[in-house]
Design an enzyme around this catalytic site. Structure first.
Site, short mmCIF file in Angstrom:
data_model
loop_
_atom_site.label_atom_id
_atom_site.label_comp_id
_atom_site.label_asym_id
_atom_site.label_seq_id
_atom_site.Cartn_x
_atom_site.Cartn_y
_atom_site.Cartn_z
N SER B 21 9.50 -2.60 -0.97
CA SER B 21 9.59 -3.08 -2.34
C SER B 21 9.51 -1.92 -3.33
CB SER B 21 8.44 -4.05 -2.60
OG SER B 21 8.50 -4.50 -3.92
N SER B 70 3.24 5.05 -11.39
CA SER B 70 2.66 3.94 -12.16
C SER B 70 3.79 3.24 -12.89
CB SER B 70 1.60 4.44 -13.15
OG SER B 70 2.20 5.12 -14.22
N MET B 71 4.68 2.65 -12.07
CA MET B 71 5.82 1.94 -12.67
C MET B 71 5.30 0.77 -13.52
SD MET B 71 8.41 3.65 -11.63
CE MET B 71 9.62 2.57 -12.39
N GLY B 72 4.30 0.09 -13.01
CA GLY B 72 3.77 -1.06 -13.76
C GLY B 72 4.57 -2.34 -13.55
N CYS B 127 -0.84 -6.93 -7.15
CA CYS B 127 -0.31 -7.27 -8.46
C CYS B 127 -1.49 -7.47 -9.42
CB CYS B 127 0.47 -8.56 -8.32
SG CYS B 127 1.23 -9.11 -9.84
N LYS B 161 1.53 -8.60 1.41
CA LYS B 161 1.47 -7.14 1.36
C LYS B 161 0.08 -6.70 0.94
CE LYS B 161 3.80 -2.93 0.12
NZ LYS B 161 5.07 -2.36 -0.34
N ASN B 187 0.27 -1.09 0.88
CA ASN B 187 0.71 -0.74 -0.45
C ASN B 187 0.16 0.67 -0.76
OD1 ASN B 187 1.63 -1.01 -3.14
ND2 ASN B 187 1.23 -3.19 -3.06
N THR B 188 0.47 1.19 -1.92
CA THR B 188 0.01 2.53 -2.28
C THR B 188 -1.51 2.59 -2.44
OG1 THR B 188 0.33 1.98 -4.60
CG2 THR B 188 2.16 3.07 -3.49
N GLY B 240 4.39 6.24 4.20
CA GLY B 240 4.65 7.58 4.67
C GLY B 240 5.62 7.68 5.83
#
Lengths: 266, 299, 299, 266
Positions: B21, B70-72, B127, B161, B187-188, B240
């Site tokens: 994603s 940090s797309m947000g 989220c 996720k 996720n990150t 990764g």
């Protein structure tokens, strides 16, 4: 790749809402004409700017005031101040023309100036058509005259040079000019006409596109063009004419900050 | 020849490489490029009910060993994304996984209904979460239970996720009891970058998510733990995967498929390189298929 | 000249570079080498009440961007470590911080009493925790409260070493209310490595801790959050300090000193390089001292 | 640095509880005499082994059975099997001798064989004293004879060569031998005597130490020597004589798995 802090060596007013910044770089960026950098003003924001020239340790950027961050730059970043730059990013113009016609509109002339210098330095013949709203808005004309064989200026109100648009003037000088390459940068509707005309004439043409750039490195999709999924930030910003004409988006749509495709602003 | 295709929660993928994603944004064209490059499935950007502009720039910072973003969660909202995903399914031959971000069961259902065009949902548990005062769902296992239950009751195929933060195994347990079809992990990792000359956080969102090589060993750990506790639940191992070695490592840890995100910064060719490497590995080591090595590190 | 010395929770250090727990083992000779190389303070290996042999080999795995270790807290126990630390204080001129691992207030007090020779204690909150079924103290803020309270009542100077896992801010809040003198952040991130040809987890302890460059952006985030919430509590920022840039980044985020661990793999000279870089940075940027830039990224 | 999977090309019984393994490497390690590798048997354990030779893609390791992992290797790893190796690690012997005396005890002869090959290949004169418990325990003697000018063997029971210890034999051949370098590897109490004697005689001496190695890369302190804080795994395993004699630990203490210093086992 982090940011390079760059000292502002000089600020020049080019036109209303358009300034040129000459930045001192601690290391050469090795930028190519058509590539861009991201300028970060800490605590304020970050925006993309096409490179208008790089020589020695100096980077030339033309910044048009468009939003909060560019407005802050115009008002608060003076000579002796600092900005933070990452780049160069994206893919620039192909430099293999022998006789090139450059068609710039407004501050779109900036990356073309860098291109003109390089092409001319490589022995090509360079002609330029530059269109502006009026004499007051004309910019970089003298710089072009130093490196281009012919520089034709158009203003919409006729206050300088040809009265009309850059496209009108292009239509006059392009046919029979013997050009093997056309390069254009400016409003997308202008570029769309130039590209179409050049492709019809069988002349290679490249245009530099502007979109909202978020990541700048091809991982966020914010600047993707449909239906080919080309990313302006990393597959571009320079594309060739055939590619552009095969896109639905060229001359028609861009994406807002949410990623939604909306009609191009006029 | 070795068999690359895998079944993941009832979805048959031609190979185990799933585009994670975020990277393909909201572009059908980019999804198509991923398919042409060989991907087994693609995941959409996280869709929220209403449009989001995301955080102001800078939104990414490149490291030698990863990326902090940090797309947000910028996205045009469920209605517009529905149009995009339906177009994607018309154009693509591979499964499309729709990532969604929701705080409540009702919100999740409304997003799912608006989207319509997808083969599976992936609930993004990192989220932003309103009820938890801006925290994410990873700190609210009960909320996850509610959302997964609601989506399952409505017949959707649901992946959860997980982030590497909080008590992800507790969250996974709740999702499992709600009938989740699979996990995507990870996720990150929450991270931050300060420029020493600007003396300011770089990212517009201040805190960002670390992805890429740096988090791979963390992803392997989470996938291994998930597979140990839920051996029958498929995992899309993400984090990764820069080449085939990291992909195989995650599969041996228990992943049925692998997510690729940050690595695509180097180009879509990465997908083919990873697939080629997996195929060579299987052949050279004498395995008949990807499925035959899933979770082997537990043996 | 710029002033490198810093005060951290009442301890005056000649400079902000603290050798982190673990790398110097239980060797007075190694502590001395660190002092000779320029360190401002040294931290002992984590001491438990009874001796521990640690996990079987392999105990480390080197990555290009970090290290994964599962040493398993080997140490000769509090009594023997007391002898070693008293010798260390006799030989060294710089402060010695004793890292301790304990599950209960009583155990912590007994260790502290046995040690005697130290300038500050550092409670390792990622130490295996019996009450929590093998989990660590990071998942038990109340236990941390109890241990810190007991140590404070007995007059010790106490740092709490936080891991990036669990709700570290909740743990920090409890420690703060118990009067903790400072935080050390971060400990390693739980991680794992599988060798694709062996098809087995590499580390004898199976799960290990990721340190080095990979976790630096995670450390910056945690230190930033700690300084924002507890601006008056000093933090020893630890995680991926490979050079002066990472050190300055952590100080700008709010660290009063920085821990160096994995970087010492390249040799003790790293300490001098980091100090030289910090000094140059301060001079070139016009700052009078390290203390003048602590937390500047919050301004 | 990850592991290299290596195929076992050959296994040789050298002596009771001592075997030689010849491993096929997919890439040369470039190891130097005195350096070591860590051998990992997945699911079993990992242990350090000094390199007894590297040529082309073949690594020669002499493994003495001492614990679970080495026992597993002896019993279960046969020709055609695989082991996993990382390295080379540590610092090896200096190779600038002109006339060298090598003093080995038991399987400590293994790294000295690699050294003998290299020294002799570089044109140095190489003599070796090798001590063993008995004829049955003697190992690598024929290999030494191929590369060394003189090879003297001592056995404690006199079943082969000189009756006595390696130290006894060393005391006989060293004085007046004209050696400019002594190298030793074996039991630490033996090495301690050899080192002391050579230092007294003003002859450069180096010894290879054995300790419990955990990380192998200098970050855990498990193998530190007091009071200098030298790490056998990365500052060594080879140290020069003056350094060794300035250590409290040499010939007296080592560390157990917990890190506690305990008297050297006899």
């Amino acid at each position: 790749m982090g940011y390079t802090r760059a000292r502002v060596a000089e600020v020049l007013d080019l036109a209303p809402s358009v300034k040129m910044y000459i930045l001192e770089l601690s290391r050469p960026f090795g930028s190519q004409p058509g590539q861009y950098v991201m300028v970060w003003l800490p605590g304020v924001g970050e925006f993309p700017v096409s490179v208008a020239g790089e020589k020695g340790g100096a980077l030339r950027l033309v910044v048009a005031r468009k939003g909060r961050a560019t407005g802050y730059m115009h008002e608060r970043v003076a000579e002796g101040g600092y900005v933070f730059v990452r780049g160069p990013l994206g893919r620039g113009f192909r430099l293999d023309a022998r006789k090139a016609l450059l068609v710039g509109g407004g501050y779109g002339a900036a990356p073309l100036l860098y291109l003109a210098e390089r092409l001319s330095g490589a022995g090509a013949t360079v002609h330029a058509v530059l269109g502006f709203r009026s004499r007051e808005h004309a910019l970089l004309v003298e710089d072009f005259r130093r490196v281009a064989g012919e520089v034709w200026v158009a203003t919409e109100d006729g206050s300088e040079g040809f009265k009309g648009t850059a496209v009108d003037l292009f239509e006059r000088v392009f046919p029979g000019g013997g050009y093997d390459a056309v390069y254009t940068c400016g409003k997308e509707l202008m570029m769309e006409k130039v590209v179409r005309r050049a492709v019809e004439a069988g002349v290679r043409v490249q245009a530099s596109l502007e979109r909202i750039i978020k990541c700048g490195v091809g991982v966020c999709g914010a600047c993707a063009l449909e239906p080919l999924g080309l990313r302006v930030c990393s597959d571009g910003p320079v594309f060739d004419g055939e590619t552009l004409l095969s896109l639905e988006d060229f001359g028609r749509y861009w994406r807002d900050h949410s990623g939604r495709r909306v009609p191009l602003p006029p | 020849m070795v068999e690359l295709s895998v079944e993941v929660a009832g979805l048959r993928l031609r190979n185990p490489v799933v585009v994670a994603s975020g990277v393909l944004g909201v572009s059908v064209g980019l999804m198509k490029r991923a398919e042409d490059a060989g991907a087994g499935a693609v995941t959409s950007k996280t869709v929220t009910l209403n449009p989001r502009e995301g955080y102001p720039n800078p939104v990414v910072y490149e490291l030698d060993y990863g990326l902090v973003n940090s797309m947000g969660l910028p996205n045009p909202g469920a209605e517009e994304m529905g149009r995009i995903l339906r177009e994607a399914r018309r154009v693509l031959g591979i499964p499309v996984i729709a990532s969604i971000g929701a705080s409540t069961p009702d919100e999740a259902l409304r997003i799912a209904e608006a989207l319509e065009g997808f083969d599976a949902l992936e609930l993004n548990a990192s989220c932003p979460h309103v009820k938890g005062l801006g925290a994410d769902l990873m700190s609210d296992p009960d909320a996850v239970y509610g959302i997964v239950s609601a989506l399952k009751s409505s017949g959707y195929r649901v992946f959860l996720k997980l982030s590497p933060h909080g008590d992800y195994l507790a969250v996974a347990r709740k999702a499992y009891s709600a009938g989740v079809d699979g996990f995507t992990a990870i996720n990150t990792a929450k991270a931050m970058v300060i420029d020493v000359y600007a003396r300011k956080p770089v990212l517009g969102g201040v805190v960002g998510g670390l992805s890429g090589r740096a988090i791979h060993p963390i992803a392997v750990r989470v996938v291994y733990e998930l597979h140990r506790e839920f051996p029958e639940v498929p995992v899309i191992g993400t984090g990764g995967v820069e080449g085939w070695v990291e992909a195989v490592e995650l599969i041996l840890a228990g992943a049925s498929a692998v997510g690729v995100g940050t690595a695509l910064k180097r180009g879509f060719e990465v997908i083919g390189e990873i697939l080629g490497g997996i195929e060579r590995y299987l052949r050279d080591e004498g395995f008949p298929s990807v499925e035959s090595i899933v979770g082997l590190a537990h043996k």
